[in-house]
Design a protein around this motif. Sequence first.
Motif, PDB file in Angstrom:
ATOM      1  N   THR A 204       0.970  -1.166  -0.011  1.00 32.58           N
ATOM      2  CA  THR A 204      -0.287   0.024  -0.079  1.00 32.58           C
ATOM      3  C   THR A 204       0.991   1.177   0.257  1.00 32.58           C
ATOM      4  O   THR A 204       0.652   2.560  -0.943  1.00 32.58           O
ATOM      5  CB  THR A 204      -1.128   0.293   1.328  1.00 32.58           C
ATOM      6  OG1 THR A 204      -1.244  -0.832   1.238  1.00 32.58           O
ATOM      7  CG2 THR A 204      -2.000   0.938   1.082  1.00 32.58           C
ATOM      8  N   ALA A 205       1.931   1.146   0.553  1.00 31.26           N
ATOM      9  CA  ALA A 205       2.604   2.581   0.927  1.00 31.26           C
ATOM     10  C   ALA A 205       3.852   2.774  -0.636  1.00 31.26           C
ATOM     11  O   ALA A 205       3.898   3.851  -0.715  1.00 31.26           O
ATOM     12  CB  ALA A 205       3.903   2.351   1.882  1.00 31.26           C
ATOM     13  N   LEU A 306      -1.608  14.766  -3.805  1.00 33.55           N
ATOM     14  CA  LEU A 306      -1.969  15.359  -3.033  1.00 33.55           C
ATOM     15  C   LEU A 306      -2.599  14.484  -1.558  1.00 33.55           C
ATOM     16  O   LEU A 306      -2.351  14.720  -0.351  1.00 33.55           O
ATOM     17  CB  LEU A 306      -2.660  16.348  -2.714  1.00 33.55           C
ATOM     18  CG  LEU A 306      -1.923  17.311  -3.644  1.00 33.55           C
ATOM     19  CD1 LEU A 306      -2.948  18.734  -4.519  1.00 33.55           C
ATOM     20  CD2 LEU A 306      -0.830  18.097  -3.273  1.00 33.55           C
ATOM     21  N   VAL A 307      -3.423  13.659  -1.991  1.00 34.96           N
ATOM     22  CA  VAL A 307      -4.366  13.121  -0.888  1.00 34.96           C
ATOM     23  C   VAL A 307      -3.350  12.033   0.256  1.00 34.96           C
ATOM     24  O   VAL A 307      -2.823  11.843   1.150  1.00 34.96           O
ATOM     25  CB  VAL A 307      -5.261  11.936  -1.773  1.00 34.96           C
ATOM     26  CG1 VAL A 307      -5.724  10.406   0.031  1.00 34.96           C
ATOM     27  CG2 VAL A 307      -6.613  12.602  -1.997  1.00 34.96           C
ATOM     28  N   ALA A 308      -2.432  11.184  -0.532  1.00 39.59           N
ATOM     29  CA  ALA A 308      -1.244  10.440  -0.080  1.00 39.59           C
ATOM     30  C   ALA A 308      -0.515  11.313   0.860  1.00 39.59           C
ATOM     31  O   ALA A 308      -0.079  10.861   1.667  1.00 39.59           O
ATOM     32  CB  ALA A 308      -0.248   9.766  -0.953  1.00 39.59           C
ATOM     33  N   THR A 366     -11.994   4.784   2.329  1.00 45.04           N
ATOM     34  CA  THR A 366     -11.305   3.111   2.608  1.00 45.04           C
ATOM     35  C   THR A 366     -10.677   2.288   1.328  1.00 45.04           C
ATOM     36  O   THR A 366     -10.236   1.836   0.690  1.00 45.04           O
ATOM     37  CB  THR A 366     -12.297   2.304   2.907  1.00 45.04           C
ATOM     38  OG1 THR A 366     -12.933   3.585   4.590  1.00 45.04           O
ATOM     39  CG2 THR A 366     -12.145   1.622   3.540  1.00 45.04           C
ATOM     40  N   MET A 367     -12.240   2.738  -0.298  1.00 42.79           N
ATOM     41  CA  MET A 367     -11.187   2.391  -1.394  1.00 42.79           C
ATOM     42  C   MET A 367     -10.181   2.697  -1.997  1.00 42.79           C
ATOM     43  O   MET A 367      -9.770   2.291  -2.540  1.00 42.79           O
ATOM     44  CB  MET A 367     -12.965   3.265  -2.531  1.00 42.79           C
ATOM     45  CG  MET A 367     -14.112   2.323  -1.291  1.00 42.79           C
ATOM     46  SD  MET A 367     -14.123   0.622  -1.254  1.00 42.79           S
ATOM     47  CE  MET A 367     -13.832  -0.395  -2.359  1.00 42.79           C
ATOM     48  N   TYR A 368      -9.795   4.259  -1.342  1.00 42.24           N
ATOM     49  CA  TYR A 368      -8.516   4.362  -1.607  1.00 42.24           C
ATOM     50  C   TYR A 368      -7.238   3.714  -1.491  1.00 42.24           C
ATOM     51  O   TYR A 368      -6.612   3.456  -2.225  1.00 42.24           O
ATOM     52  CB  TYR A 368      -8.128   6.222  -1.377  1.00 42.24           C
ATOM     53  CG  TYR A 368      -7.038   7.007  -1.391  1.00 42.24           C
ATOM     54  CD1 TYR A 368      -6.622   7.554  -3.099  1.00 42.24           C
ATOM     55  CD2 TYR A 368      -5.924   6.291  -0.438  1.00 42.24           C
ATOM     56  CE1 TYR A 368      -5.176   8.023  -3.153  1.00 42.24           C
ATOM     57  CE2 TYR A 368      -4.918   7.092  -1.226  1.00 42.24           C
ATOM     58  CZ  TYR A 368      -4.596   7.656  -2.044  1.00 42.24           C
ATOM     59  OH  TYR A 368      -2.792   8.182  -2.798  1.00 42.24           O
ATOM     60  N   SER A 373      -3.597  -0.378  -2.696  1.00 45.13           N
ATOM     61  CA  SER A 373      -2.929  -1.845  -2.162  1.00 45.13           C
ATOM     62  C   SER A 373      -2.891  -2.587  -3.919  1.00 45.13           C
ATOM     63  O   SER A 373      -1.698  -3.161  -4.150  1.00 45.13           O
ATOM     64  CB  SER A 373      -3.591  -2.725  -1.612  1.00 45.13           C
ATOM     65  OG  SER A 373      -4.175  -1.828  -0.582  1.00 45.13           O
ATOM     66  N   MET A 374      -3.975  -2.830  -4.982  1.00 46.02           N
ATOM     67  CA  MET A 374      -3.258  -3.506  -5.870  1.00 46.02           C
ATOM     68  C   MET A 374      -2.635  -2.824  -6.493  1.00 46.02           C
ATOM     69  O   MET A 374      -2.283  -3.637  -7.106  1.00 46.02           O
ATOM     70  CB  MET A 374      -4.943  -2.955  -6.782  1.00 46.02           C
ATOM     71  CG  MET A 374      -6.009  -3.796  -5.775  1.00 46.02           C
ATOM     72  SD  MET A 374      -7.881  -3.503  -6.453  1.00 46.02           S
ATOM     73  CE  MET A 374      -9.181  -4.946  -6.088  1.00 46.02           C
ATOM     74  N   ALA A 375      -2.223  -1.542  -6.678  1.00 50.39           N
ATOM     75  CA  ALA A 375      -1.540  -0.532  -7.419  1.00 50.39           C
ATOM     76  C   ALA A 375      -0.163  -1.074  -7.138  1.00 50.39           C
ATOM     77  O   ALA A 375       0.419  -1.587  -7.758  1.00 50.39           O
ATOM     78  CB  ALA A 375      -1.838   0.766  -7.125  1.00 50.39           C
ATOM     79  N   GLY A 376       0.147  -1.375  -5.621  1.00 50.47           N
ATOM     80  CA  GLY A 376       1.334  -1.125  -5.593  1.00 50.47           C
ATOM     81  C   GLY A 376       1.838  -2.911  -5.870  1.00 50.47           C
ATOM     82  O   GLY A 376       2.414  -3.671  -5.966  1.00 50.47           O
TER      83      GLY A 376
END
Length: 528
Positions: A204-205, A306-308, A366-368, A373-376
């Motif tokens: 996720t990170a 920006l959200v991260a 939550t969905m973010y 996580s899927m992208a990681g």
Amino acid sequence: LHKGRISCRVLYRIVILAFCWVYIRKFQSRQESEVVSTITAICALAIALITSALLPVDIFLVSFMKYPNGTYKEWAANNETRGQIEDTVLYGYYTLYSIILFCVFLWIPFVYFYYEERDDDNVNRCSQVKNALKYTVGFAIVCVVLLLIGAFVPLEPPPGQNSTQWEKVQYLFEELGSSHGLPALSFSISSLTLIGMLAVITYTAYGMSVLPLNLIKGTRSVQYERLENTEDIDDVELQIEKLKSKCKDGRPLSSRDRNNLQELEGKLQVLQRRGRHLEIAERNCCTKVGSALRPFKILLGIFFILVALLFTVALFISNLDKALHSAGISSGFIIFGTNLTNPLNELLLALQPVFPLDYILITVITMYFVVTSMAGIRNMGIWFFWIRLYKIRPKKTRPQALLFLCMILLLIVLHTSYMIYSLAPQYVMYGSQKYLMPSAGSTSGNATFATTRTCDADAPEDQCTVTRSYLFLHKFWFFSTIYYFGNWAFIGAFLIGLVVSCCRGKKSVIEGEVEADDSDLSDDEYVH
């Protein structure tokens, strides 16, 4: 109204199942696809998404019990009614978490080992089932051990330095433990959550950094890649011709030249396959649509980064707050409310008056976490320490890799609730609840004036309802301590991933489709 709620629930489940089906089919290898593993992966992914939606529902229900002026609604004025609603939410957690236990320790391992045995042509169906059950028993034993430990582990926290704070902590533990029991299940889930914490730190990170930067940087030009690939092919063919010219007079090549020739021929095959894929990508309408949507992708990438950064700052402030104002390691770094200004927590509280913006935001958060996580996982692949087990590649991912992916997502979802609590502790604890505080000396005859305040640790116990998620997360103090240090590791992993992602160049338009160490059987499914 009741029929409308049922229709929304059915529609919600249909949307989740449709998304899971599309996602699994997008990455699944067509040549190695198998019905049982496909259904298992889709169901496991759906369970992960449904479980991730439980926290926003929990927060909504405790908030929905009260009016904005701090008084309970008529249907929630009775303590027994509120208790029934709280029990329903808690049993929802236990049900979904029990399903996750079943998936992680029984269902997914059985299907994984069943498919592994299928690779042996000499094994019949009965032997496959027998061998798969044999390996699955090991996972079942681990599950039983965790349940037994949880059944006998003491729930009472050790003596703390701050007795007043610990009286509150004990009250919460006793409320969940003595009234509802099931500590064994809680301990098992908390143990899995520790593994989920490691997955969050790893995947996720990194996903929070690589996803937005990939959107901002985009992909390389397909025309330029084709030209570059053609030049590489010509160069390799020239080197092969030079090596072959050494044996035109009948003399054999030296062992060194033979090895070089073999490597060059393998490289030539990869380059030729890249050429075919690039040719298809250039004709593909999706590539043209992606180029047209480039400005939108850049804006979306800027928003995501920006959200991260907001999440990272909020997590840092929350951890700093715990370090400064909690009783320390022996208390699990538990605090009530916030002592330092947390931007995300303040944003959620500020959105409360405009229904339902705060609930939409907590759902998006939550969905973010799930999407990043899927992208990681997609960009890193599946690793066991320094060993890369599987790659996640469009249309070429093996069934075992998809099962691993879904198991990792199940574990990540378990830890997501604690991550969101760390980002907005006061909001996750009380939602948008308010309570009435009598004003000192403000009385007129029989009337008593009161001011409306946002629920926090100072609120009377009967005026504010704590979310079941918060109680569940803090049932065992020693797990909370580990989660606290895990948050620091998450911040460090995100910053490292951000630096690595910034240093990397643009991705190829056919990223992941052709690789030299391709372990898949064929890429014919790409070339039509």
